[in-house]
Design a protein around this motif. Structure first.
Motif, PDB file in Angstrom:
ATOM      1  N   MET A   1       0.846  -1.188   0.000  1.00 24.24           N
ATOM      2  CA  MET A   1       0.000   0.000   0.000  1.00 24.24           C
ATOM      3  C   MET A   1       0.882   1.238   0.000  1.00 24.24           C
ATOM      4  O   MET A   1       1.810   1.350   0.794  1.00 24.24           O
ATOM      5  CB  MET A   1      -0.908   0.001   1.238  1.00 24.24           C
ATOM      6  CG  MET A   1      -1.921   1.120   1.249  1.00 24.24           C
ATOM      7  SD  MET A   1      -2.863   1.173   2.798  1.00 24.24           S
ATOM      8  CE  MET A   1      -1.602   1.830   3.901  1.00 24.24           C
ATOM      9  N   ARG A   2       0.605   2.198  -0.863  1.00 25.28           N
ATOM     10  CA  ARG A   2       1.414   3.411  -0.976  1.00 25.28           C
ATOM     11  C   ARG A   2       0.908   4.448   0.024  1.00 25.28           C
ATOM     12  O   ARG A   2      -0.274   4.793   0.037  1.00 25.28           O
ATOM     13  CB  ARG A   2       1.321   3.965  -2.399  1.00 25.28           C
ATOM     14  CG  ARG A   2       2.167   5.218  -2.625  1.00 25.28           C
ATOM     15  CD  ARG A   2       2.114   5.638  -4.073  1.00 25.28           C
ATOM     16  NE  ARG A   2       2.674   4.596  -4.938  1.00 25.28           N
ATOM     17  CZ  ARG A   2       2.718   4.684  -6.266  1.00 25.28           C
ATOM     18  NH1 ARG A   2       2.210   5.746  -6.878  1.00 25.28           N
ATOM     19  NH2 ARG A   2       3.237   3.702  -6.980  1.00 25.28           N
TER      20      ARG A   2
ATOM     21  N   LEU B   1      -5.632  -3.349  -2.589  1.00 22.73           N
ATOM     22  CA  LEU B   1      -4.602  -2.884  -1.672  1.00 22.73           C
ATOM     23  C   LEU B   1      -3.833  -4.074  -1.123  1.00 22.73           C
ATOM     24  O   LEU B   1      -4.421  -5.108  -0.802  1.00 22.73           O
ATOM     25  CB  LEU B   1      -5.224  -2.099  -0.507  1.00 22.73           C
ATOM     26  CG  LEU B   1      -5.962  -0.793  -0.854  1.00 22.73           C
ATOM     27  CD1 LEU B   1      -6.606  -0.219   0.396  1.00 22.73           C
ATOM     28  CD2 LEU B   1      -5.000   0.223  -1.456  1.00 22.73           C
ATOM     29  N   ALA B   2      -2.493  -3.905  -1.011  1.00 20.21           N
ATOM     30  CA  ALA B   2      -1.670  -4.927  -0.383  1.00 20.21           C
ATOM     31  C   ALA B   2      -1.619  -4.621   1.108  1.00 20.21           C
ATOM     32  O   ALA B   2      -0.900  -3.713   1.552  1.00 20.21           O
ATOM     33  CB  ALA B   2      -0.268  -4.926  -0.985  1.00 20.21           C
ATOM     34  N   VAL B   3      -2.400  -5.335   1.899  1.00 19.15           N
ATOM     35  CA  VAL B   3      -2.511  -5.078   3.333  1.00 19.15           C
ATOM     36  C   VAL B   3      -2.154  -6.345   4.094  1.00 19.15           C
ATOM     37  O   VAL B   3      -1.854  -7.385   3.503  1.00 19.15           O
ATOM     38  CB  VAL B   3      -3.935  -4.606   3.693  1.00 19.15           C
ATOM     39  CG1 VAL B   3      -4.213  -3.248   3.080  1.00 19.15           C
ATOM     40  CG2 VAL B   3      -4.978  -5.613   3.231  1.00 19.15           C
ATOM     41  N   ASN B   4      -2.175  -6.258   5.432  1.00 14.79           N
ATOM     42  CA  ASN B   4      -1.837  -7.429   6.242  1.00 14.79           C
ATOM     43  C   ASN B   4      -2.877  -8.523   6.050  1.00 14.79           C
ATOM     44  O   ASN B   4      -3.984  -8.278   5.569  1.00 14.79           O
ATOM     45  CB  ASN B   4      -1.720  -7.034   7.715  1.00 14.79           C
ATOM     46  CG  ASN B   4      -3.046  -6.579   8.303  1.00 14.79           C
ATOM     47  OD1 ASN B   4      -3.862  -7.388   8.719  1.00 14.79           O
ATOM     48  ND2 ASN B   4      -3.271  -5.274   8.354  1.00 14.79           N
TER      49      ASN B   4
ATOM     50  N   VAL C   1     -10.880  -7.289   3.129  1.00 16.55           N
ATOM     51  CA  VAL C   1     -10.942  -6.673   1.803  1.00 16.55           C
ATOM     52  C   VAL C   1     -11.540  -7.644   0.790  1.00 16.55           C
ATOM     53  O   VAL C   1     -12.409  -7.273  -0.021  1.00 16.55           O
ATOM     54  CB  VAL C   1      -9.538  -6.221   1.362  1.00 16.55           C
ATOM     55  CG1 VAL C   1      -9.542  -5.815  -0.114  1.00 16.55           C
ATOM     56  CG2 VAL C   1      -9.066  -5.047   2.211  1.00 16.55           C
ATOM     57  N   ASP C   2     -11.100  -8.895   0.820  1.00 15.63           N
ATOM     58  CA  ASP C   2     -11.636  -9.898  -0.113  1.00 15.63           C
ATOM     59  C   ASP C   2     -13.135 -10.098   0.114  1.00 15.63           C
ATOM     60  O   ASP C   2     -13.902 -10.256  -0.846  1.00 15.63           O
ATOM     61  CB  ASP C   2     -10.895 -11.226   0.057  1.00 15.63           C
ATOM     62  CG  ASP C   2      -9.438 -11.134  -0.373  1.00 15.63           C
ATOM     63  OD1 ASP C   2      -9.108 -10.204  -1.136  1.00 15.63           O
ATOM     64  OD2 ASP C   2      -8.628 -11.978   0.076  1.00 15.63           O
TER      65      ASP C   2
END
Length: 400
Positions: A1-2, A117-120, A127-128
């Motif tokens: 995530m940026r 988003l690339a999250v934990n 998110v999924d």
């Protein structure tokens, strides 16, 4: 995530403040311990003993353990862990804020948007789930739109099909009302035409009622145990006179015989009735109608076939659509509603089976796959218990 510049600044401030607080805490702990040791000879003696035990080298001058260094090292490791925990906690909070922001964006009506988003790992499952929920919601909305469009199309088609005979009825009765006829023969002709058009409207209304009833998931199923072979024999006998007028012969074959199964015989009778009527009306040049049934595993497969004209490949996939006719002119010739095959498909689906058509220059077949038992389907529809009847059912009325 940026991260944004503001978020990076937050992380930096979080780290700096945490380090400052930890340094102050460490300093306070060191001062407190030094004072405690200085005021307690027992502590000093214990520490000296540990140092002597862990000393080595020439004259034991090298001390492996020094409590100050060890304690400072331990505090440094603990401080690093606390700083990392605080930063990663704040980073996860930022991830959550991003997810909530994306969710609000979707909730504002941007249903084509998805959260990427690339999250934990824990938050990624959330998110999924959100993306899956949005997909399901969009699909439900699209299905609802398709249903509404289908209803509008149904109303349009019914209105068109009813308006045509109704116009003729009003026209001919108007001629009689206005006494625009020359003889009793003209009156009889007008009345007869209006009568035929009325019957055509009645067929359409009945088929429409049957179709809407078949499409309802709450439709009750009255399952009976019966002999499919005997049912097909009875169907062939009931249409024998009509077939003779058209010089068509019925050929019935079943394997095994008797072929016992459970189904709603009234609804299956309507299915076969519709298929046979279609074969009689639209099987141009046909000399035979074949009614074949066989048991394959836990299924009964029934073929209703005729050796008449081939159905074009482009039309096979549309045969079961409402109001579809391979030739539009047939509605004028036969008075069919265009709902017969749609009704047949709906009733077969209610039984947990399926139906399809195949056609070649030699043979056109409607193939029906039915389960031997429909107990599970009946339970799904809320029906309790099964009625046993070993006789074949009386076929339903003629379909169009």
């Amino acid at each position: 995530m940026r991260l944004t510049a503001k978020e990076k600044s937050e992380l930096l401030i979080e780290g700096v403040v945490t380090v400052i607080l930890l340094l102050l805490l460490n300093f306070a702990i060191v001062v407190m311990i030094n004072q405690m040791i200085a005021s307690s000879p027992q502590w000093q003696e214990a520490i000296f003993t540990i140092k002597s035990t862990l000393a080595f080298g020439p004259e034991h001058s090298w001390h492996l353990w020094s409590w100050e260094n060890l304690f400072i090292g331990m505090m440094g490791v603990a401080d690093a862990i606390v700083v990392y925990w605080r930063l990663i906690r704040r980073y996860h909070q930022m991830q959550m804020r991003h997810v909530i922001s994306e969710l609000h964006y979707i909730a504002d009506g941007h249903l084509d948007h998805r959260i990427h988003l690339a999250v934990n790992s824990d938050l990624q499952r959330v998110v999924d789930s959100i993306n899956a929920l949005v997909e399901s919601t969009v699909e439900s909305m699209n299905e609802e739109r398709r249903i509404e469009a289908s209803k509008d199309e149904l109303i349009t088609n019914v209105s068109h099909d009813i308006r045509t005979p109704l116009t003729s009825i009003i026209g001919y009765l108007g001629l009689i009302e206005d006494k625009q006829y020359h003889s009793d023969d003209d009156v009889q002709k007008y009345v007869h035409t209006a009568y035929l058009k009325s019957k055509q409207m009645k067929v359409l209304v009945e088929d429409l009622f049957e179709y809407t009833k078949a499409r309802q998931t709450t439709t009750k199923m009255n399952a009976q145990r019966f002999d499919m072979a005997a049912m097909l024999d009875q169907l062939a006998a009931s249409f024998e006179l009509e077939a003779e007028k058209r010089h068509i012969e019925f050929i019935v074959d079943s394997d095994p015989k008797p072929l016992m199964m459970e189904a709603d015989t009234d609804k299956l009778g309507r299915v076969f009735n519709n298929l046979i009527v279609n074969a009689l009306k639209y099987g141009k040049g046909a000399q035979h109608i074949y009614l074949n049934s066989e048991k394959i595993g836990n299924e009964v497969v029934v073929h209703v076939s005729n050796d008449g004209a081939e159905i074009p490949n482009d039309s096979l996939s549309q045969l079961f659509d409402r109001f579809y006719r391979v030739e539009e002119s047939r509605s004028q010739e036969t008075g069919g509603s265009g709902l017969g095959l749609a009704i047949a498909q709906s009733f077969v689906t209610l039984h947990g089976g399926y139906i399809y058509a195949e056609s070649s220059p030699k043979l056109t077949s409607f193939v029906i796959h039915l389960p031997l038992r429909i107990g599970e389907q009946l339970a799904h529809n809320g029906k309790q218990g099964l009625t046993t009847n070993t006789s074949a059912a009386t076929p339903a009325g003629e379909a169009h």
